[in-house]
Write an enzyme that holds these catalytic residues in place. Structure first.
Site, PDB file in Angstrom:
ATOM      1  CG  HIS A 150      -8.163  -0.867  -5.563  1.00 40.63           C
ATOM      2  ND1 HIS A 150      -9.004  -0.862  -5.090  1.00 40.63           N
ATOM      3  CD2 HIS A 150      -7.240  -0.925  -4.591  1.00 40.63           C
ATOM      4  CE1 HIS A 150      -9.079  -2.049  -3.621  1.00 40.63           C
ATOM      5  NE2 HIS A 150      -8.770  -1.840  -3.501  1.00 40.63           N
ATOM      6  CD  GLU A 166      -3.523  -2.349  -5.076  1.00 42.33           C
ATOM      7  OE1 GLU A 166      -3.690  -3.188  -4.509  1.00 42.33           O
ATOM      8  OE2 GLU A 166      -3.728  -1.395  -4.416  1.00 42.33           O
ATOM      9  CG  HIS A 167      -6.584  -6.198  -4.548  1.00 42.31           C
ATOM     10  ND1 HIS A 167      -7.362  -6.592  -4.164  1.00 42.31           N
ATOM     11  CD2 HIS A 167      -6.976  -4.902  -4.842  1.00 42.31           C
ATOM     12  CE1 HIS A 167      -7.467  -6.062  -2.895  1.00 42.31           C
ATOM     13  NE2 HIS A 167      -7.383  -5.035  -3.921  1.00 42.31           N
ATOM     14  CD  GLU A 199      -8.462  -2.586  -0.637  1.00 37.59           C
ATOM     15  OE1 GLU A 199      -9.072  -3.788  -1.335  1.00 37.59           O
ATOM     16  OE2 GLU A 199      -8.449  -1.693  -0.296  1.00 37.59           O
ATOM     17  CG  LEU A 238      -6.918  23.904  14.287  1.00 43.66           C
ATOM     18  CD1 LEU A 238      -7.993  25.636  14.588  1.00 43.66           C
ATOM     19  CD2 LEU A 238      -6.225  24.203  13.477  1.00 43.66           C
ATOM     20  CE  LYS A 249      23.041  -6.247  11.875  1.00 47.67           C
ATOM     21  NZ  LYS A 249      23.017  -6.440  10.313  1.00 47.67           N
ATOM     22  CE  LYS A 252      15.824  -3.173   9.728  1.00 51.32           C
ATOM     23  NZ  LYS A 252      15.637  -4.063  10.044  1.00 51.32           N
ATOM     24  CG  LEU A 302      16.856   5.258  20.309  1.00 51.56           C
ATOM     25  CD1 LEU A 302      18.639   5.083  20.254  1.00 51.56           C
ATOM     26  CD2 LEU A 302      16.631   6.912  21.141  1.00 51.56           C
TER      27      LEU A 302
HETATM   28 ZN   LIG Z   1      -6.984  -2.908  -2.143  1.00 51.69          ZN
END
Ligand SMILES: [Zn+2]
Length: 1105
Positions: A80, A83-84, A161, A331, A871, A873, A875
């Protein structure tokens, strides 16, 4: 040649740089895009290229087949963290916010997430800028810098986080589930990471986090386990060329995707009951079974058939019987993919109080139904129904926004489906195989599961004696009573439990009357307008799917007239939905959903899905609305549910409360949760029975029918609604809408209160500057332009650089009658400090706009125009926009066009004038209100102390005049993990600011280090003339409060041109972060405050009907 397919399927390109997959890719009938699947010859990176000739946004996503299961045991959270960090600069583009700045200037954004076995990165950008964005994006996978200072800072983002998640039950339960799984399987790890796992512990073990990060990246970031998806307007050939050019530098380490021995739930973890104390007042039962990995079974998907039946809510279902016993409200069931080779099937039940007391009986009912499934054998007709609904959904699949689409596809590419199914993957069920389903069903055995029971008070004889390590969740674990397993093995059938009947809502008519439309119509048409009904309609002319969306607003001034009425209306809608559940469930399964809820104006009913049977469902809902008999027993349970939801509101994250109170102070009428809670107890079933007919007796309906429905059909639908309810009309004066409270010019208000949850370490703030009425096009355009310009620098400054907290947001707040610029931060820092940082940012923002070149400024304007003209994407997006214009009461369908016209006219000078007048906190015209939610926990402190003043003086003496004391303080604060990190930050700032040689920087650093260790002198401490003398002038918790005016003056004299001077040459006072900025009035009595405020006009239509 790629090894997994036969040679004839893949062909080498003439250039020899990539392989191309030659068979057609299975796609939806509704999908007009072109696809190409290639594999780069030199590094085996598989790339899916998507050509969409009409898209106005482009995107790319890259999925790496490594997630937090691969974290080293003593560095949990590393995947993680990686990733940062990946996004903070590359060798080719070293500036840490280069990528985001580029995206922001070109109508784009980026995001990423880390899962158990995947890390997924994606971005979206204006279609003309795909190549530039790709070039930047690719570098993250080729030569990321992982710079030292970013490493230190992002540690705080990750820590923040985690703290954001800490008080959230979903995270707590997820982690407890993991922590109590097989200790020899990495599933038990803590995936988010925090300062302890990523900083403290590695330090104790003598590990360097950056080295470890580089090693992790080196081990796992290999082209052959990455999948890339690129989506753009360019031809497939161009996209192919870019993919090859930009990504062939990603290294291939020829590794296999990480896989793991064994299962997280073994004999030792099963047959246990886990009792957990939730933060909120919830009661739930979860049964978790280890289950076969469903990915290799994608052709049959046994888990889907099994979940369909266990989760059914119609007659004869588990939920239906549990509700009859008054044990449950909801449920849910589904399979949860763990990692390669392991999966879970989980059944979750939301229990009533009685259900909690009888939770073992609930388990029995569920097993009786599982027995029924086993004894009955697989029913082919049900399987075929599930199969055909899946194929309908795929056939009429609507488009997602590009980045959602690429992110999802890149993820799906990792699942190992045959290449031709790379788009359709698990969307289609291909084969009927009763044996395979039976085999999977066998996993749902009485000795192959465990229970997690969440409730604030444990069942009798149980007490919470343990605490989970990362979330501090209280819990207890007890073995199953052996008699329970015996009982489960010898259950008697219950005649109430039955397999469902055939679903009458499966649509059969898909005609859309598709024709060529040159210019789609951009607003709905008013097709009825009288004293009881205003009906808007638009037949779809863009998407051609057999779907429709209908909104009906039942206006009644009674619904929100008092807190009690508000609660009664809410209960009425809850009861209505509850009583229709069995009936409407089939519709929902067949892709047709509805919802009804109470609102300020009355009640809003929304129905959407396949249009074929929509009118049938609508009529049933309306009849029930008119005729409902309130069941006293169900009423009690729903009331209990509402009571808990009101109470649980106090445990929502602090920033949510900041938003809520800000609404409270700016809307003329809003009942608080506390006020509603007070009324709730006294309300009875009889009260509702008597109340709802009075609401329905006088109504004004406003409706929008949008999609595959013709005008006449829309009229018939609404006529039928009026015929059934037959309401009398309301007076025009009863239809006047609500208003905003307008802050007086030149005033700044603060409302402060404590975060109610004593265990939450976070504080929250919303800071609002009111600018005018939402209908003022010229102000509205300027405000949105400023918000566009501010967004990236705000995030870069307050989140990335200052690390105030994980949640940092800036943008526009719009309400009926008013709008404004808003900032939202959730942080461990004190809210007064946050207020100051926001105002400091506003000053920086002004300087930033002033400094912008004409090109930069124009790029921002274009970026915003582009976003506005984007535009729809699908309906739902188009209809949702129309409905928002109708619901607001302004009917400004051409708002975007007006804004764009205005944006084209705004010069930089006029934007600066706007900022000076409306946004500058010291402007005589300012209207500011901020709401502070202060944590009851004391903000963290570190023992490390820095003398900011002498640091600053020293810098100035060395000729570095561009860094203010505030800049320094902010820098030092980021580095609160220690002196070395502060030094690293200072070094980086100096490089940025002075652009000097390395040797010069080092010489300067040596001086600075001495200066910042100096203790402030006694004269400085006492002779500054500060109003608020704090006991310690140095940084405590790395925070300085000294900033004396005398020093500021001294410094500005020394550096006549730049320090702490605004453009007018005036010296600006240095900010004292321990107190509110000057001129703030604290709101002590909220009613008195609201009484004194002026009201905006209510919404008036901006078009003629
Ligand atoms: Zn994160």
């Amino acid at each position: 040649m790629p090894s997994t397919e036969t040679s004839s399927d893949w062909k080498l390109s003439t250039s020899g740089t990539y392989w191309v997959y030659t068979r057609p890719l299975e796609k939806s009938d509704n999908d007009d895009r072109d696809y190409r699947l290639i594999k780069l010859a030199n590094n085996d990176l598989e790339v899916l290229l998507v050509h969409d000739k009409d898209t106005d946004k482009s995107s790319a996503a890259l999925d790496v087949h490594v997630g937090h299961l691969s974290d080293p045991v003593d560095l949990q959270g590393l995947a993680h963290f990686c990733e940062h960090l990946l996004f903070m600069g590359t060798e080719k583009y070293p500036k840490e916010n280069d990528y985001n700045q580029y995206l922001s200037e070109h109508s784009g954004f980026s995001n990423a997430f880390t899962g158990v076995e995947d890390t997924n990165y994606y971005f979206e950008v204006g279609h003309e800028y795909l190549e530039g964005a790709l070039d930047r994006f690719a570098q993250f996978f080729i030569s990321p810098l992982f710079s030292d200072t970013c490493t230190e800072r992002e540690l705080k983002a990750v820590d923040s986080e985690h703290k954001k998640n800490r008080q959230q039950d979903s995270w707590r339960m997820f982690q407890l589930e993991k922590s109590l799984s097989n200790p020899d399987h990495p599933y038990c790890h803590f995936g988010t990471g925090n300062l302890e796992t990523l900083s403290e512990q590695p330090k104790r073990l003598g590990k360097d986090i950056r080295d470890e990060l580089l090693k992790f990246h080196d081990d796992y970031y290999s082209a052959n386990i990455m999948k890339l998806c690129i989506f753009g307007r360019e031809s497939l050939d161009t996209l192919t060329e870019w993919a090859v050019d930009k990504f062939n530098g990603v290294r291939n380490k020829n590794i296999s995707p990480p896989s793991f021995e064994g299962h997280p739930l073994t004999e030792k973890e099963l047959k246990k009951q886990i009792f957990i104390k939730p933060v909120k007042d919830v009661r739930s039962l979860e049964m978790t079974f280890p289950f076969p990995d469903q990915r290799p079974l994608y052709e049959v998907q046994p888990g889907r058939y099994i979940s369909h039946l266990i989760g059914h809510e119609g007659k004869g279902s588990i939920l239906s019987l549990l509700k009859k016993h008054r044990w449950a409200n909801y449920l849910q069931v589904g399979t949860i993919h763990g990692g390669i080779g392991f999966e879970f099937l989980r059944i979750s039940v939301d229990l009533t109080e009685e259900g909690l007391a009888n939770y073992e009986k609930v388990v029995l009912v569920i097993f009786k139904y599982i027995d029924l499934l086993k004894n009955h054998g697989v029913r082919e007709s049900t399987f075929r129904e599930v199969q055909s609904l899946a194929s309908l959904a795929f056939r009429f699949k609507e488009k997602y926004p590009p980045s959602q689409y690429t992110s999802r596809l890149a993820g799906l590419m990792q699942h190992g489906y045959p290449s031709e199914y790379i788009l359709s993957g698990p969307s289609l069920i291909r084969d009927y195989d009763a044996k395979s389903i039976e085999e999977n069903l066998k996993w749902l055995g009485p000795d192959n599961f465990r229970i997690m029971l969440a409730s604030q008070t444990p069942p009798k004889d149980i007490s919470f004696t343990k605490r989970e390590k990362w979330y501090d969740t209280e819990y207890e674990v007890v073995d199953f009573n052996p008699s329970l397993i015996e009982t489960l093995k010898n259950l008697e059938a219950d005649p109430e439990l039955q397999l469902p009947e055939a679903n009458a809502f499966v649509p059969t008519n898909f005609e859309t009357d598709k024709k060529d439309v040159k210019q789609p119509i951009k607003k709905p048409e008013l097709i009825a307008n009288d004293s009881r009904l205003r009906l808007w309609h638009k037949k779809d002319d863009t998407f051609w799917v057999p779907r429709a969306n209908v909104w009906i607003l039942f206006r009644s001034p009674l619904a929100y007239a008092t807190p009690s009425n508000c609660v009664k209306t809410r209960l009425f809608t809850d009861i209505l939905k509850d009583s229709l559940n069995e009936y409407a469930y089939d519709a929902e399964v067949a892709g047709l959903c509805y919802n009804i809820e109470n609102q300020l104006e009355g009640m809003l009913l929304a129905i959407g899905g396949y249009n074929d049977k929509l009118a049938v469902l609508l009529e049933k809902v309306i009849r029930k609305m008119r005729d409902i008999e309130i069941d006293g027993e169900r009423f009690k349970l729903l009331k209990d549910q509402l009571r808990r939801s009101y109470k649980n509101f106090s445990l929502e994250p602090p920033y949510q409360h900041a938003l809520y109170y800000l609404s409270y102070f700016t809307q003329d009428k809003m009942w608080t949760t506390a006020e509603k809670l007070k009324e709730l107890d006294a309300i009875t079933a009889e009260d509702i029975q008597a109340f709802y007919p009075t609401i329905l007796s006088h109504l004004h309906l406003e409706a929008l029918v949008h999609g595959n429905v013709k005008k006449e059909q829309a009229q018939i639908m609404l006529k039928s609604v009026l015929d059934i309810l037959n309401p009398k009309e309301l007076l025009p004066s009863q239809l006047i809408g609500h208003r905003s409270l307008i802050l007086p010019e030149g005033t700044k208000w603060v409302y402060q209160r404590q975060v109610e949850d004593p265990n939450n370490v976070n504080s929250g703030i919303e800071y609002l500057i009111q600018v005018g009425n939402v209908t003022q096009t010229s102000l509205r355009a300027r405000l949105s332009l400023l918000a566009q310009i501010a967004q990236e620098p705000c995030f870069d400054q307050l989140r990335t650089k200052e690390q105030l907290g994980y949640l940092v947001f800036s943008g526009v707040r719009k309400q009926t009658g008013s709008m404004g610029m808003r900032f939202i931060i959730q942080s461990e820092r004190d809210t007064v400090y946050l207020e100051n940082r926001i105002e400091d940012f506003l000053e920086k923002l002004k300087a930033l706009v002033e400094k912008m070149s004409t090109e930069e400024y124009k790029a921002q304007v274009q970026s915003l125009i582009f976003k506005k003209l984007e535009k729809d994407k699908n309906l739902g997006q188009e209809g949702g926009k129309y409905w928002a214009h109708i619901h607001s009461g302004y009917y400004e369908f051409d708002q975007v066009d007006k804004d764009v016209q205005e944006l084209n006219k705004i010069t930089k000078e006029s934007l600066l004038e706007f900022m000076d007048k409306y946004i500058n906190p010291s402007s005589p015209n300012i209207r500011k209100l901020s709401v502070h939610l202060q944590s009851q926990k004391v903000p963290p402190t570190s023992s490390y102390k820095v003398n900011i003043e002498s640091l600053h003086t020293c810098l100035v003496a060395q000729g570095v005049t561009r860094l203010s004391i505030d800049d320094l303080r902010a820098a030092v604060e980021r580095g609160d993990t220690g002196e070395s990190s502060i030094q690293a930050i200072l070094r980086e700032m100096l490089i940025d600011e002075t652009k000097a040689e390395e040797s010069e920087i080092e010489a300067l650093m040596a001086k600075l280090v001495t200066a910042m260790r100096m203790t402030p002198s006694a004269t400085d401490r006492n002779g500054t003339g500060k109003e608020n003398n704090t006991p310690d002038d140095t940084i405590n918790g790395s925070f300085v409060t000294v900033d004396s005016k005398k020093t500021a003056r001294r410094l500005s004299l020394m550096n006549g041109d730049s320090i702490d001077m605004d453009s007018s040459g005036q010296s600006t006072p240095i900010r004292d972060h321990s107190k509110l900025p000057d001129g703030n009035i604290v709101i002590l009595d909220s009613v008195q405050f609201k009484t004194k405020m002026e009201l905006s006009p209510a919404a008036v239509p901006l078009i003629d009907f």
